[in-house]
Design a protein around this motif. Sequence first.
Motif, PDB file in Angstrom:
ATOM      1  N   UNK A  32     -46.591  45.954  20.513  1.00 44.67           N
ATOM      2  CA  UNK A  32     -45.537  45.166  21.118  1.00 44.67           C
ATOM      3  C   UNK A  32     -45.256  43.928  20.307  1.00 44.67           C
ATOM      4  N   UNK A  33     -44.246  43.181  20.747  1.00 36.97           N
ATOM      5  CA  UNK A  33     -43.825  42.011  19.981  1.00 36.97           C
ATOM      6  C   UNK A  33     -44.776  40.841  20.154  1.00 36.97           C
ATOM      7  N   UNK A  34     -45.414  40.709  21.306  1.00 36.13           N
ATOM      8  CA  UNK A  34     -46.285  39.563  21.562  1.00 36.13           C
ATOM      9  C   UNK A  34     -47.532  39.642  20.705  1.00 36.13           C
ATOM     10  N   UNK A  35     -47.831  38.568  19.977  1.00 41.75           N
ATOM     11  CA  UNK A  35     -49.034  38.525  19.154  1.00 41.75           C
ATOM     12  C   UNK A  35     -50.028  37.496  19.666  1.00 41.75           C
ATOM     13  N   UNK A  36     -49.629  36.703  20.637  1.00 38.06           N
ATOM     14  CA  UNK A  36     -50.542  35.702  21.180  1.00 38.06           C
ATOM     15  C   UNK A  36     -50.318  35.587  22.681  1.00 38.06           C
ATOM     16  N   UNK A  37     -51.319  35.060  23.365  1.00 41.25           N
ATOM     17  CA  UNK A  37     -51.192  34.834  24.802  1.00 41.25           C
ATOM     18  C   UNK A  37     -50.956  33.368  25.105  1.00 41.25           C
ATOM     19  N   UNK A  38     -50.853  32.556  24.057  1.00 46.51           N
ATOM     20  CA  UNK A  38     -50.619  31.140  24.245  1.00 46.51           C
ATOM     21  C   UNK A  38     -51.091  30.359  23.049  1.00 46.51           C
ATOM     22  N   UNK A  39     -51.120  29.045  23.197  1.00 43.09           N
ATOM     23  CA  UNK A  39     -51.521  28.186  22.082  1.00 43.09           C
ATOM     24  C   UNK A  39     -52.050  26.874  22.609  1.00 43.09           C
ATOM     25  N   UNK A  40     -52.838  26.223  21.745  1.00 41.93           N
ATOM     26  CA  UNK A  40     -53.288  24.857  21.985  1.00 41.93           C
ATOM     27  C   UNK A  40     -52.903  24.066  20.747  1.00 41.93           C
ATOM     28  N   UNK A  41     -51.916  23.188  20.883  1.00 44.77           N
ATOM     29  CA  UNK A  41     -51.388  22.509  19.701  1.00 44.77           C
ATOM     30  C   UNK A  41     -50.784  23.521  18.756  1.00 44.77           C
ATOM     31  N   UNK A  42     -51.263  23.517  17.504  1.00 46.55           N
ATOM     32  CA  UNK A  42     -50.750  24.448  16.490  1.00 46.55           C
ATOM     33  C   UNK A  42     -51.549  25.739  16.419  1.00 46.55           C
ATOM     34  N   UNK A  43     -52.599  25.850  17.227  1.00 46.20           N
ATOM     35  CA  UNK A  43     -53.470  27.024  17.158  1.00 46.20           C
ATOM     36  C   UNK A  43     -53.080  28.054  18.211  1.00 46.20           C
ATOM     37  N   UNK A  44     -52.717  29.242  17.741  1.00 43.85           N
ATOM     38  CA  UNK A  44     -52.392  30.318  18.672  1.00 43.85           C
ATOM     39  C   UNK A  44     -53.661  31.039  19.123  1.00 43.85           C
ATOM     40  N   UNK A  45     -53.585  31.610  20.331  1.00 40.45           N
ATOM     41  CA  UNK A  45     -54.678  32.420  20.864  1.00 40.45           C
ATOM     42  C   UNK A  45     -54.259  33.869  20.716  1.00 40.45           C
ATOM     43  N   UNK A  46     -54.854  34.565  19.766  1.00 39.33           N
ATOM     44  CA  UNK A  46     -54.451  35.921  19.421  1.00 39.33           C
ATOM     45  C   UNK A  46     -54.635  36.860  20.598  1.00 39.33           C
ATOM     46  N   UNK A  47     -53.642  37.715  20.840  1.00 39.60           N
ATOM     47  CA  UNK A  47     -53.674  38.620  21.979  1.00 39.60           C
ATOM     48  C   UNK A  47     -54.794  39.649  21.853  1.00 39.60           C
ATOM     49  N   UNK A  48     -55.050  40.111  20.603  1.00 37.16           N
ATOM     50  CA  UNK A  48     -56.133  41.081  20.391  1.00 37.16           C
ATOM     51  C   UNK A  48     -57.496  40.446  20.622  1.00 37.16           C
ATOM     52  N   UNK A  49     -57.639  39.174  20.232  1.00 42.96           N
ATOM     53  CA  UNK A  49     -58.912  38.490  20.456  1.00 42.96           C
ATOM     54  C   UNK A  49     -59.194  38.364  21.953  1.00 42.96           C
ATOM     55  N   UNK A  50     -58.159  38.068  22.726  1.00 40.91           N
ATOM     56  CA  UNK A  50     -58.349  37.973  24.183  1.00 40.91           C
ATOM     57  C   UNK A  50     -58.759  39.323  24.763  1.00 40.91           C
ATOM     58  N   UNK A  51     -58.049  40.385  24.341  1.00 38.50           N
ATOM     59  CA  UNK A  51     -58.373  41.716  24.848  1.00 38.50           C
ATOM     60  C   UNK A  51     -59.789  42.116  24.466  1.00 38.50           C
ATOM     61  N   UNK A  52     -60.170  41.837  23.197  1.00 35.17           N
ATOM     62  CA  UNK A  52     -61.499  42.219  22.721  1.00 35.17           C
ATOM     63  C   UNK A  52     -62.587  41.423  23.457  1.00 35.17           C
ATOM     64  N   UNK A  53     -62.358  40.121  23.648  1.00 29.84           N
ATOM     65  CA  UNK A  53     -63.348  39.296  24.349  1.00 29.84           C
ATOM     66  C   UNK A  53     -63.498  39.731  25.794  1.00 29.84           C
ATOM     67  N   UNK A  54     -62.394  40.095  26.425  1.00 35.17           N
ATOM     68  CA  UNK A  54     -62.447  40.557  27.812  1.00 35.17           C
ATOM     69  C   UNK A  54     -63.204  41.873  27.910  1.00 35.17           C
ATOM     70  N   UNK A  55     -62.953  42.753  26.941  1.00 36.25           N
ATOM     71  CA  UNK A  55     -63.653  44.035  26.927  1.00 36.25           C
ATOM     72  C   UNK A  55     -65.153  43.851  26.742  1.00 36.25           C
ATOM     73  N   UNK A  56     -65.532  42.966  25.823  1.00 38.08           N
ATOM     74  CA  UNK A  56     -66.956  42.715  25.570  1.00 38.08           C
ATOM     75  C   UNK A  56     -67.637  42.139  26.799  1.00 38.08           C
ATOM     76  N   UNK A  57     -66.935  41.254  27.529  1.00 33.26           N
ATOM     77  CA  UNK A  57     -67.526  40.651  28.718  1.00 33.26           C
ATOM     78  C   UNK A  57     -67.786  41.727  29.786  1.00 33.26           C
ATOM     79  N   UNK A  58     -66.826  42.623  29.956  1.00 31.15           N
ATOM     80  CA  UNK A  58     -66.991  43.691  30.943  1.00 31.15           C
ATOM     81  C   UNK A  58     -68.124  44.615  30.533  1.00 31.15           C
ATOM     82  N   UNK A  59     -68.187  44.984  29.242  1.00 29.84           N
ATOM     83  CA  UNK A  59     -69.246  45.879  28.777  1.00 29.84           C
ATOM     84  C   UNK A  59     -70.625  45.229  28.931  1.00 29.84           C
TER      85      UNK A  59
END
Length: 618
Positions: A32-59
Amino acid sequence: MARGGITKFLVWTLLGLLIVGLAGFGATNLSGAARSIGSVGDQEINIDEYARALQEEIRAIEAQTRQPLSFAEAQAFGLDRNVLARLVTAAALDNEAARLGISVGDEVVADQILQIPVFQSINGEFDREAYRFALQQAGLNESRFEDQLRRETARSLLQGAMVQSAVMPQTYVDTLIAFAGERRAFSWATLDASQLEAPVGAPTEEQLLAWYEANPEVFTTPAAKRITLAALTPDMILDQVTIDDTALRAEYDARANDYNTPERRLVERLAFANDAAAEAAIAALTAGETDFETLVQDRGLTLADVDLGDVPLADLGAAGEAVFAAEVGAVVGPFPSSLGPALFRVNGVLGAQNITFEEVRDDLAAELAPDRARRVIEAQASGIDDMLAGGATLEELAADTDMQMQTLDWSEEVDAGIAAYPAFRRAAAALDADDYPTLIELDDGGVFAMRLEEELEPRLLPLEDMREVAVAGWQADETLRLLRTRAEAVVAGYATTGDLAAEGLTVTEERNITRDQFIPGTAPGFLNRVFQMAPGDLAVIDGPAEGAGPTVLIVRMDEVLPADETDPGVTALRDRLSESGRAGLAQDLFQAYVGQLQTQAGVQLDQAAINAVHTNFQ
């Protein structure tokens, strides 16, 4: 903790979390077009990193509980919010590190990569193919992973600087130690019913009725459930269980070593380096120039080191015959042993044991019967379950099977009979009037089914039924009242005599007592009262109810003492308080710092992108 140590610890903690993801959780890539779920200042929060971190927490939760965790359950636990908060914190630190120009060079990144075990071959060296494969499995390329590693390292430097700056004031620990380690020296004496002028008699009807009405909680039954149940436990059918001699003899044979043991000796063995040393030792013993204990000490050993315990003749090898022929206390040898030439001392004789099958037959039958009864119940359980499924009532179960009926008024206070079983207590607590009887297994292999007849409200029992309880309660309260009066008279007399012992009391002196101790003969909360007293104070404190009735304690505060700084326990407590306080302060400072960074830089979240990630988990 040195700054370098903190930094290294944080880096490896972050790497460890990442490696877990690399090791087997796989990757979550979102199209999809979205590559981030948000940002803090100039730093974006990568959408894949969020998905991967969420998956690891559940596992990780699934690995701990060994049960699958749905995404709805994960959200109920707040896992998605925790992961998001962690990534927002990381982005805030990355943004600040970039603003301050904090970064690490390629050499640092390369050194860290070389140390990650998952990237190494079996000989411990870096394996580029393993590196590429692991990153591919995680949905990463080398550039992205190394950039992530660089940011994590810079972030840990910033975080380490904040943690290192946390210094807890010395006054904080001193104040806590002054309280926790403070000591008291005091004297105390006990008054009981034997020290009253006359024992407390029976109450009048008016007194008894007044006490009954003033203490309704003593005579009120708790809310309860009236339960009818049918149960079958091993104890109920033991008299129906028979065990043939074949099974009993097989069990006897399996325990043959317990019933038939050869003659044994309690032996100590002292080995020497060579025959000459062993011969010299036995010669010195024979001449009375030394004893066995001295020989052991000369070898740098203790008697525990040379103790063989109880051993049969066959285990002693060449020394066996001589050891078994020797008297208790004699030393024989030298004889060869697995440790070299050795002397053997005999410390005791244990005769052979031969217990026949006939002698233990009844005991074996009693041991095996409960297990056989459990098997009988297990064989019947399926049929009983089918009867319940077919609509059979509890009464029909009792009529057609070995199950026995009973009715009881159950509350948390009831713990006799079947109510002692944890499985019954759990089921009874959850039982509802609409529940259909189902077969439930007990811890000992028994089974039961039950139904709720009615909910019983708390009920005040009539005085006529509780007269003995009421009389005992009144007498205890009256005894306590008289003891308090007597104690107050003693305190008044102390003002004249200045001596508790002069009042006819047995006085116990306590020294160096701290708040966390317990004084036998006192009631809970006793030391709390004592530590509120000043030197010279006298206090009357209720004591524990002993077998003979209530007691009252008279306490005199003699001295208030500061914490003993020479006590290793106080030193250890000071170290623990200092470290826990520093860690708590560091955590608070870090949270405040991150909050300020987020406020300054601004946090922007794309809820649609976040929802898109969540959709992939549902």
